[in-house]
Write an enzyme that holds these catalytic residues in place. Structure first.
Site: not given
Length: 475
Positions: A258, A310, A313, A321
């Site tokens: 990542e 997302e 999250k 995030e």
């Protein structure tokens, strides 16, 4: 090709023709979203952008089915919470043997846990990692897949430490388990997978030099003996190289599991910074320049985090995030990026199934003094992170703030009529209320629709006209 012999022959044929695969830029496909596109739409997005490697955080069967026959190499994951209880034979049967075969999913890696040694976990997962890997490896052998599917453990960069890269070492309490882990990886031909986030270093430390986080050169280089480090990525990577060398595995392949830069939700998280960082990273890796401790030897692979935003999250680490995607939740490119895979820029998702083009906003003629509880409800369930300091919608006025929160909730509720009521403080509009860079979203659905306008049939022309009239007269 359901038999063990068939799977073994298929795996062998792939090994014979493609065991040595050129390193490339891949992506993380996370699915913690209120608005999920159909997996087939996401896979089409990967193909359009010539992305040949994708990392999942679980073994989602819908995603794996959509990836079958595409030739895209896949890493699936086992969540940390499953490490102590999962049945390895059953896992291999349900998530590997079931999908691997002719015209199947090209599953190359299984990630055993995700950052299980993270300091914040207090050691609750670390003792399960190696036993889980041993059991899973035995199951792979029994399924005739051990020569093809490799086991890895994505580690956070906090697993190692040092003031300068050449002195890198694993945290003292991890020395024994890391020795076991790295020995296992080496014996089975697996790389060491690490997640590196210069953004988090910058976000968490006001003294961190901003230019050191990027790849344009730094006015604060880090000297280390004969070497000098001009960016955080090289310094972090070589700290890991030094730590592996101390264990006797200095040549172990390293994969970046990542890495990325968010576009919203914090100061420094914006489109420009994300583009500059990701393009700099890609150019740096694909130049094959390597790092001071591994010159001419860049990471085996790099998986950008992430493919899509997302919105569901956790925001415990920060509001950013929910905004790591190079594409928005609906597969639309946020900025120009050359992945080095043949396209000069990103291509948008096609055939996205949007909800009808309507939004929920604060009623322009109603008193909003009692709106507090409604805002708390909306933002506790939907995503309002862009409204906070540093966010793309942080400069909105009071009424637009309310509208943004109402609309986020309304879209999350799939535009259910009652979800825009808010005790009469909300109303539906068909005029896009987006302001500048602040986008008021329209949700998507993973349910196929024969026509994107069909749901509008539930709304009579009368209601549409009345809504527009009210909006116009009260603005």
């Amino acid at each position: 090709m359901g038999s063990g012999v068939g799977v073994a022959l298929f795996a062998l044929s792939l090994l014979l023709v493609s065991h040595e695969v050129e390193s490339a830029i891949g992506v993380n496909w996370g699915t913690l979203s209120f608005h999920k596109m159909r997996p087939s739409t996401v896979v089409d997005l990967l193909k359009a952008n010539k992305i040949t490697k994708v990392k999942l955080f679980d073994a989602n069967p819908d995603a794996l089915r959509a990836l079958m026959g595409t030739g895209i190499q896949v890493m699936i994951g086992i969540p940390n919470e499953m490490l102590s209880t999962f049945n390895s034979d059953l896992f291999v049967q349900q998530n590997l043997s079931r999908f691997i075969g002719k015209n199947g999913a090209d599953i190359r890696y299984v990630a055993v846990g995700n950052e299980p040694f993270l300091t914040g976990y207090g050691g609750q997962f670390q003792n399960y990692v190696v036993p889980a890997m041993v059991n899973l490896q035995q199951s792979l052998v029994r399924a005739n897949l051990a020569s093809y599917v490799k086991l890895v453990v994505p580690c956070n960069a906090d697993a190692y430490q040092s003031n300068v890269p050449s002195q890198g070492m694993f945290r003292p309490e991890l020395t024994q388990i890391m020795t076991q882990l790295v020995s296992f990886l080496n014996s089975n031909g697996s790389p060491f997978v690490v997640n590196i986030y210069p953004f988090l270093s910058l976000y968490g430390n006001s003294d961190f030099p901003q230019d050191y986080a990027f790849f344009e050169g730094s006015s604060h280089p880090v000297p280390d003996g004969p070497n000098t480090y001009y960016n955080a990525f090289d310094g972090n990577f070589d700290t890991l190289v030094a730590a592996l060398t101390k264990l006797g595995y200095g040549q172990m392949p390293i994969v970046i599991g990542e890495i990325g830069w968010p576009t919203d939700g914090a100061v420094g998280a914006n489109l420009t910074a994300a583009r500059v960082f990701n393009q700099g990273l890609i150019s740096h890796v694909l130049s094959n320049k390597g790092t001071p401790l591994r010159p001419g030897s860049p990471p085996a692979d790099v998986y950008l985090f992430g493919l899509l935003d997302e919105g569901a999250k956790s925001t415990l680490p920060g509001n950013f995030e929910r905004h790591w995607g190079i594409f928005s939740f609906d597969g639309q490119a946020k900025y120009r990026l050359n992945l080095g895979l043949g396209n000069r820029g990103l291509k948008n998702a096609k055939n996205v199934q949007y909800l009808p083009s309507r939004w929920c906003v604060a009623h322009p003629s109603r008193d909003m003094t009692q709106v507090g509880d409604h805002l708390r409800l909306a933002c506790s369930e939907a995503d309002c992170t862009t409204l906070n300091d540093g966010g793309s919608c942080s400069q909105l006025g009071e009424k637009d703030n309310i509208s943004y929160a109402f609309n986020s909730y309304y879209q999350m509720q799939m535009q259910h009529e009652k979800s825009c009521d808010f005790d009469g403080l909300g109303m539906v509009t068909f005029l896009d209320p987006s302001v500048g860079d602040c986008r008021f979203l329209v949700g998507v659905t993973d349910i196929g629709l024969s026509s994107s306008t069909e749901p509008m049939a539930r709304w009579s022309i009368y209601h549409i006209c009345i809504g527009l009239l009210i909006w116009t007269l009260t603005m």
